[in-house]
Scaffold this motif. Structure first.
Motif, short mmCIF file in Angstrom:
data_model
loop_
_atom_site.label_atom_id
_atom_site.label_comp_id
_atom_site.label_asym_id
_atom_site.label_seq_id
_atom_site.Cartn_x
_atom_site.Cartn_y
_atom_site.Cartn_z
N HIS A 141 57.91 28.77 64.84
CA HIS A 141 59.29 28.90 64.35
C HIS A 141 59.78 27.59 63.74
O HIS A 141 60.43 27.60 62.69
N ARG A 184 71.22 35.73 65.58
CA ARG A 184 71.18 35.05 64.28
C ARG A 184 72.60 34.83 63.74
O ARG A 184 72.89 33.80 63.14
N GLU A 216 68.83 40.64 68.44
CA GLU A 216 68.34 39.53 67.64
C GLU A 216 69.28 39.25 66.47
O GLU A 216 69.53 38.10 66.10
N SER A 269 58.05 27.09 60.46
CA SER A 269 58.62 27.96 59.43
C SER A 269 59.94 27.40 58.91
O SER A 269 60.19 27.38 57.71
N ASP A 308 68.99 27.73 64.73
CA ASP A 308 68.08 28.78 64.26
C ASP A 308 67.69 29.64 65.46
O ASP A 308 67.01 29.16 66.38
N TYR A 309 68.11 30.88 65.45
CA TYR A 309 67.84 31.79 66.57
C TYR A 309 66.49 32.47 66.36
O TYR A 309 66.23 33.05 65.31
N GLN A 310 65.63 32.37 67.39
CA GLN A 310 64.31 32.99 67.31
C GLN A 310 63.98 33.68 68.63
O GLN A 310 64.56 33.37 69.67
N SER A 311 63.05 34.59 68.55
CA SER A 311 62.73 35.43 69.71
C SER A 311 61.85 34.74 70.74
O SER A 311 61.61 35.28 71.82
N GLU A 314 65.59 22.58 71.53
CA GLU A 314 65.74 24.03 71.70
C GLU A 314 66.27 24.32 73.09
O GLU A 314 66.07 23.55 74.03
N TRP A 337 66.99 27.22 68.45
CA TRP A 337 66.47 25.93 68.00
C TRP A 337 67.59 25.18 67.30
O TRP A 337 68.35 25.76 66.51
#
Length: 504
Positions: free
Chosen positions: A292, A456, A452, A295, A283-286, A247, A266
């Motif tokens: 994450h 994504r 966000e 998931s 994988d874009y996460q906050s 990440e 990620w």
């Protein structure tokens, strides 16, 4: 006796003698000036070479080193060219064995014939005995052109109807942009990391007005169109038995405060020794929360190569099997050795190098052959390294950098040695780090994600582009073809659009 003395003894007029004397003095002054400049440039060239190849350059790492090398190389070339211009007779340029230009590039031939086909001395006809061929690489900047679609309309007078060819389906209905333009904009933004305002400036220089709002609208629509492909890529990735994960932080605009906050991209990559085409998925996460990755990999069982970040740990209690990265272990010993020249760290580096040398022998082998090689060579080398670490753990000063590197290696040991009992597991996490590096470098240009949703969207497009590169495809060309085919491609055939080697 010099030239002036010779002239003074002749009957030459005094005025003419004075002019010759002034001219000679002027030439001598120019030669002295050139000599001085050549010495100064030679000294400067030697200095830059010392800087370029000396210890100071070795202290820089990563992107700093790349930018430093580029700048110094440009300065060296400029100084060399200035020296050539100062020389009375320009020496032939030294040409190292340069790589041939790619054969698939278009060739435009320029034939240079002599002014006359007769010999300049005797007048006889010249006979061709061969030819000298040299090649220069050229480029044509972004060339904008217009596709003009003409649909004749035909009327049936008895039926009072009008017939015309249907409008071809497009990713953006009624849009002004052809697929080539859309692919070029996406490549500029996500491969070359150019903000939209720079793309706008490039188009403006060509006399084409492309407003940023229009570009943003097109990118948003492209992202929606490509999302099913990115989702399918993630599904195929999770079918692999071994994955790499890493990440990297990115900045995301926080509209409420007018500031930016941390988000994370990620990265997941298929195992380097797995069969089938390689896949990279972002994988874009906050946040960096381990939830994450849990998931994303929900229900997946396999071997996961990661660093020692705690966010991964909860997964391994009841799920994937952990693999530890030998490159991270090596990096800690390398840092200690670079800082203190520790002999213990140097020995650790030598023992780790032996493991990598064994891996190099396994390049090109199939998993059963690689497993046999590892059983014969890697497992004994790992056992020796483990015993050596235990001995030196008691010998070095507690709390020292060397002690911390040894403790870290021993803590990760069960996951670190696991690869050697298989022929299909990787030795380190470098493949996914290499996949994520272009984005880590590029974010210095685009600075932050606007939202966000934008993050994504970027992750989806970057997943497709990175996978295309891994499979030897030109991402921009692949995207142009996909955008043309996508509107008429049924969901059952979506795999035919993925950026894999068999894509045509």
């Amino acid at each position: 006796m010099n030239l002036l003395d010779e002239l003074a003894r002749t009957d030459i007029a005094p005025a003419l003698l004075a002019q010759v004397q002034a001219l000679i003095e002027q030439q001598q002054a120019r030669l002295a000036e050139k000599d001085f400049k050549i010495k100064a440039l030679t000294f400067e060239l030697a200095y830059y070479k010392r800087v370029r190849f000396g210890k100071a350059s070795e202290a820089l790492v990563g992107e700093q080193r790349m930018l430093f090398d580029e700048t110094v190389d440009m300065d060296l070339a400029a100084i060399d060219e200035e020296l050539r211009s100062q020389a009375p007779v320009k020496p032939p340029r030294k040409r190292a064995g340069r790589q041939p230009l790619p054969p698939e590039l278009e060739r435009i031939e320029h034939r240079h014939e002599p002014e006359s086909c007769q010999c300049g001395q005797c007048g006889a006809d010249l006979v061709k005995i061969g030819e000298d061929v040299s090649e220069q690489l050229d480029v044509e900047p972004a060339r904008f052109f217009v596709h003009r679609h003409i649909r004749p309309q035909y009327a049936c007078r008895p039926c009072e109807t009008v017939t015309a060819a249907p409008i071809p389906p497009a990713v953006i209905d009624g849009g002004m942009a052809a697929v080539g333009l859309l692919a070029w904009i996406a490549a500029c933004k996500y491969l070359d990391h150019l903000p939209l305002y720079r793309i706008e400036q490039i188009a403006t220089r060509q006399g084409v007005p492309l407003a940023r709002s229009t570009l943003a609208d097109w990118i948003g629509r492209i992202g929606v169109a490509l999302q099913p492909l990115a989702d399918r890529l993630a599904d195929l990735l999770r079918q692999h038995d071994c994955l790499h994960a890493d990440e990297t932080p990115v900045r995301q605009l926080d509209p409420g405060s007018g500031k930016t906050r941390h988000a994370y991209l990620w990265a997941y990559r298929s195992g380097v020794h797995d069969g089938g085409p390689p896949i990279v998925v972002f994988d874009y996460q906050s946040s960096r929360a381990g939830a994450h990755v849990r998931s994303f990999l929900h229900g997946w069982r396999g071997h996961l190569m990661v660093d020692d970040y705690a966010g991964y740990k909860a997964m391994f209690a009841d799920g994937p099997t952990e693999l530890a990265c030998l490159a991270h272990i090596r990096r800690k010993f390398f840092d200690v050795h670079a800082a203190s020249k520790s002999p213990v760290a140097e020995q650790a580096l030598q023992r780790i190098a032996r493991l990598y040398a064994i891996e190099q022998q396994g390049v090109g082998l199939d998993p059963p052959q690689r497993m046999l090689l590892r059983e014969q060579l890697a497992l004994p080398a790992l056992a020796e390294l483990h015993a050596w670490l235990l001995v030196n753990q008691r010998a070095v000063a507690a709390g020292s950098g060397t002690a911390k590197a040894i403790d870290h290696a021993l803590k990760r040991w069960p996951a670190l040695q696991r690869y050697a009992s298989s022929g299909s597991l990787p030795i380190d996490n470098n493949p996914v780090e290499n996949a994520i590096r272009p984005i880590a470098i590029g974010k210095k240009n685009w600075l932050f994600a606007g939202s966000e949703r934008a993050g994504r969207r970027a992750a989806a497009i970057q997943s497709l582009f990175a996978t295309a590169r891994l499979n030897g495809l030109d991402p921009a060309r692949w995207l142009a073809i996909v955008l043309e085919r996508l509107p008429t491609c049924p969901n059952s055939q979506i795999d035919s659009l993925l950026p894999f080697p068999d894509f045509t």
